[in-house]
Design a protein around this motif. Sequence first.
Motif, PDB file in Angstrom:
ATOM      1  N   SER A   1      -8.089  -2.670  -1.535  1.00 14.52           N
ATOM      2  CA  SER A   1      -9.074  -2.809  -2.220  1.00 14.52           C
ATOM      3  C   SER A   1      -9.645  -1.580  -1.098  1.00 14.52           C
ATOM      4  O   SER A   1     -11.218  -1.012  -1.710  1.00 14.52           O
ATOM      5  CB  SER A   1     -10.482  -3.866  -1.985  1.00 14.52           C
ATOM      6  N   GLY A   2      -9.669  -1.071   0.027  1.00 18.45           N
ATOM      7  CA  GLY A   2     -10.005   0.424   1.216  1.00 18.45           C
ATOM      8  C   GLY A   2     -10.105   1.653  -0.574  1.00 18.45           C
ATOM      9  O   GLY A   2     -10.699   2.058   0.879  1.00 18.45           O
TER      10      GLY A   2
ATOM     11  N   MET B   1     -14.960   1.753  -9.104  1.00 18.27           N
ATOM     12  CA  MET B   1     -14.872   0.678  -8.422  1.00 18.27           C
ATOM     13  C   MET B   1     -14.167  -0.794  -9.668  1.00 18.27           C
ATOM     14  O   MET B   1     -13.738  -1.776  -8.633  1.00 18.27           O
ATOM     15  CB  MET B   1     -16.443  -0.360  -8.799  1.00 18.27           C
ATOM     16  N   ASN B   2     -13.778  -0.362  -9.752  1.00 18.19           N
ATOM     17  CA  ASN B   2     -12.414  -1.135 -10.643  1.00 18.19           C
ATOM     18  C   ASN B   2     -11.087  -1.243 -10.173  1.00 18.19           C
ATOM     19  O   ASN B   2     -10.170  -1.750  -9.975  1.00 18.19           O
ATOM     20  CB  ASN B   2     -11.835  -0.171 -11.819  1.00 18.19           C
TER      21      ASN B   2
ATOM     22  N   SER C   1      -5.836 -14.495  -7.453  1.00 18.28           N
ATOM     23  CA  SER C   1      -5.347 -13.436  -7.332  1.00 18.28           C
ATOM     24  C   SER C   1      -5.296 -11.929  -6.675  1.00 18.28           C
ATOM     25  O   SER C   1      -4.380 -11.028  -6.369  1.00 18.28           O
ATOM     26  CB  SER C   1      -5.850 -12.482  -9.064  1.00 18.28           C
ATOM     27  N   THR C   2      -6.136 -12.085  -5.415  1.00 15.44           N
ATOM     28  CA  THR C   2      -6.344 -10.996  -4.608  1.00 15.44           C
ATOM     29  C   THR C   2      -5.724 -11.891  -3.158  1.00 15.44           C
ATOM     30  O   THR C   2      -5.419 -11.207  -2.653  1.00 15.44           O
ATOM     31  CB  THR C   2      -7.735 -11.194  -3.993  1.00 15.44           C
TER      32      THR C   2
ATOM     33  N   VAL D   1       0.595  -0.994  -0.116  1.00 11.43           N
ATOM     34  CA  VAL D   1      -0.065   0.012   0.335  1.00 11.43           C
ATOM     35  C   VAL D   1       0.469   1.183  -0.464  1.00 11.43           C
ATOM     36  O   VAL D   1       0.724   2.343  -0.785  1.00 11.43           O
ATOM     37  CB  VAL D   1      -0.688  -0.501   2.037  1.00 11.43           C
ATOM     38  N   ARG D   2       2.092   1.148   0.672  1.00 10.83           N
ATOM     39  CA  ARG D   2       3.204   2.635   0.488  1.00 10.83           C
ATOM     40  C   ARG D   2       3.414   2.681  -0.882  1.00 10.83           C
ATOM     41  O   ARG D   2       3.307   3.558  -1.564  1.00 10.83           O
ATOM     42  CB  ARG D   2       4.175   2.225   1.077  1.00 10.83           C
ATOM     43  N   LYS D   3       4.119   1.433  -1.191  1.00  7.42           N
ATOM     44  CA  LYS D   3       4.104   2.141  -3.323  1.00  7.42           C
ATOM     45  C   LYS D   3       3.073   2.852  -3.581  1.00  7.42           C
ATOM     46  O   LYS D   3       3.639   3.159  -4.387  1.00  7.42           O
ATOM     47  CB  LYS D   3       4.834   0.726  -3.379  1.00  7.42           C
ATOM     48  N   LEU D   4       1.928   2.873  -3.647  1.00  5.95           N
ATOM     49  CA  LEU D   4       0.584   4.068  -3.849  1.00  5.95           C
ATOM     50  C   LEU D   4       1.046   5.474  -3.133  1.00  5.95           C
ATOM     51  O   LEU D   4       0.056   6.239  -4.001  1.00  5.95           O
ATOM     52  CB  LEU D   4      -1.099   3.010  -3.496  1.00  5.95           C
ATOM     53  N   GLY D   5       2.281   5.311  -2.987  1.00  7.23           N
ATOM     54  CA  GLY D   5       2.365   7.214  -2.354  1.00  7.23           C
ATOM     55  C   GLY D   5       1.117   7.787  -1.688  1.00  7.23           C
ATOM     56  O   GLY D   5       0.757   6.948  -0.276  1.00  7.23           O
TER      57      GLY D   5
END
Length: 765
Positions: A461-462, A483-484, A453-454, A173-177
């Motif tokens: 997804s949060g 929602m994508n 895959s998840t 998640v941190r990689k998402l900035g």
Amino acid sequence: MAGRAGGVAICALAATLLAAAAPAARPHDHASVALSILPPGESGTGGKHATDQMRLYDALTPLRAKVTAATLRRLYKPETLGATGKTRRESTPRPGLRILRDRWGVAHVYGRTALEVMWGAGWVAAEDRGLILQLVRGPGRIAALDGPAYDQSRELVPSAGTEAALAAQYALVRKLGKRGRQLIAQVDAYTAGLNAFWKASKTGYRPWTRNDTVAAAAVLAGRFGVGGGDEARRAELLAELQVSLGAQEGRRVWDDLREQQDPETPVTAAKAFPYGRNTSEAGNVVPDVGSVGLSVERAAAAAQAQRRTMSNALVVSARRSASGHPIYVAGPQVGYSYPAFFLEIDLHGGGFDARGVSFPGVPWIVIGRGPDYAWSATTSHSDIVDQYVETLCSGDDTHYVYRGQCLPMGSFDAGVVKGPPDRVLSFRTTVHGPVVGYATVQGKKVAISTKRSTRGREIVSGLALDDLDKGRVHSAKEFLRTMNQVEFAFNWTYADDRDIAYFSSGRLPIRPASVNLGLPTNGNGDYEWRGFEPMKAHPQAIDPRGGALTNWNNKPARGFAAADDHWSYGSLQRVQMLSGLGSRRKWTVAQVVGLMNRAATEDFRGRALLPVLEVLSGTTAPSARDAQMLQLLEVWRRNGASRLDRDLDGKVDDPGAAIMDAAWPRIARAVMTPVLGPLVAELEKLQPLDDPANDQGSAFDSGWYGYVAKDLRSLLGVKVSGPFSHRYCGAGVLAACRASLWGALDAAGTALAAAQGSDPAKWRS
């Protein structure tokens, strides 16, 4: 009330929203009608709010379609944004935070910042669902790891490896900035609120952690948002059919049973969205007959038993609404229980402006509404899990071939399940995931592993939920993009004051054209996933031409392949109980609620019964009792196949329900046995022939209803789309089919007479 059909408003929030431009009671709330029910009640710790919404729901149910505007005001509670009426303020250690409880015990949380609101959400979750939060910790960790099933009544003491695996999600998640860091901060604030309540109330519960939130998200993903992963067992049935019927005929029958692309099945999106097509099966492997190990079968059966197919949605467009604005009726029906699994909460401040239901342990509102839109979810069954066949090497069970190398399997220690006696919960792994067991292929032993895959990505997804809760969605198109971001397999529906929309989410693998998603994949490294489907490939719709969207866990769209573990996308599917939206030009909120409420007590097998009645029409019954039974079934079906218990004696009022309950399994077996023979029993293990009305919110989603209806229609000479390769009932001989159906009905009558007396009119279910 006994006899509710599972799935429609059985439990949790059943939200009704009419988004309109008319002046609202509160300036920022644009809904002219916003109502909800959360049976049995908000409180999970007893008191008057433990069951106070149950009386609303129990009064609504027997009305069936006779719902009026006055009914809505009387039997739903307001779902306003912000507290109204008399409230009680809770005392918390955060002076800037306000938590107001309304007359139903619903918490309205007001904070100055997003983190303060999240702290309050944690406080409320700990207060209202403390016990459930404890219960999800162990199972959630195993779900996140895709580890082996265990006795969930036992405490799991997780290993350091388990905790490291869950913690790794936050590194992702941190990689998402910036957005990723904000997401983590919200989880931490929610965690602090949970622990603050437990400390203040001296519960003695072990403090909540970030990893516990991952575990809770994994329960949500694993029970409701996943599909596939049962290829080995189902491929073994293919092998058995081919031994019994021959290679060609066995394969044709197997394809009939899969119902992967039945053109008659109802869909939600009108446009076709092809997915799961293959040009060959060079990348697949079929296990030998009888070789799939017990551990593989147990793992698949356990996963099948744990999964739940929640919710339905009825969404009417502005042009089909009497008010000129969309109507939205939907909810997460997850089983009527105390305490309700979901909790209802209202969040405001720091960008939050939403009300709906929260999954215990997950900080955000997952289903609900904002000032000018509403959204909900249903389980989609989309195939995001595959099983791989691993070729063993080095002469043992712990080495396998991948990309030309002989690799050692990993060993993962998940922790200790407390006894007595204590036991270590561990499993082997390959590059694809956990090893679930062994089989043989052409006489040689192989391992079976599972890839989801998840896995390792539940918390990602949060992002979508945060967007929804903070009002970042301003149009139907933005809803689809939002929602994508959800990687779990869900169908999402939406309405604002102008538009309605639908999107089927999931991290959908792109498989090689040489792989059939219904069969195990060769794990040698040549047939790996090629990425994941882009947004445009997902079934979706905005303001469809028909003016309505309905979904009850049915197939998302034409061409979208059914998952390997879901063989119920046939000519009959329970969403057809909601098909009445096409029966009138304009709808009111009350009429849409009435349609939903009628389906809540309808026995879907009444629709499958019609071809049975037509086959037996004009023939002579074996006995007067059998003739009376058939007549009672016909009257029951004609009157709506109700499963109501109006006098609350614990029995369904109409004798037709009792006859159907006893006769349906016998009818289904009678239809399929002439071709399948003893393999009928094997099919039942994979695809239950019935999904009874007391099945905790999942009634009639899965069964042999489509098999029976399509085969009997074909036998009667009715033209069907996508006919089966074989005629099953009576092996295609009408007289033999009639005899077997009468035999099934007679056997049901004999069993009922032995239990309840000789008069069919007095039989009750």
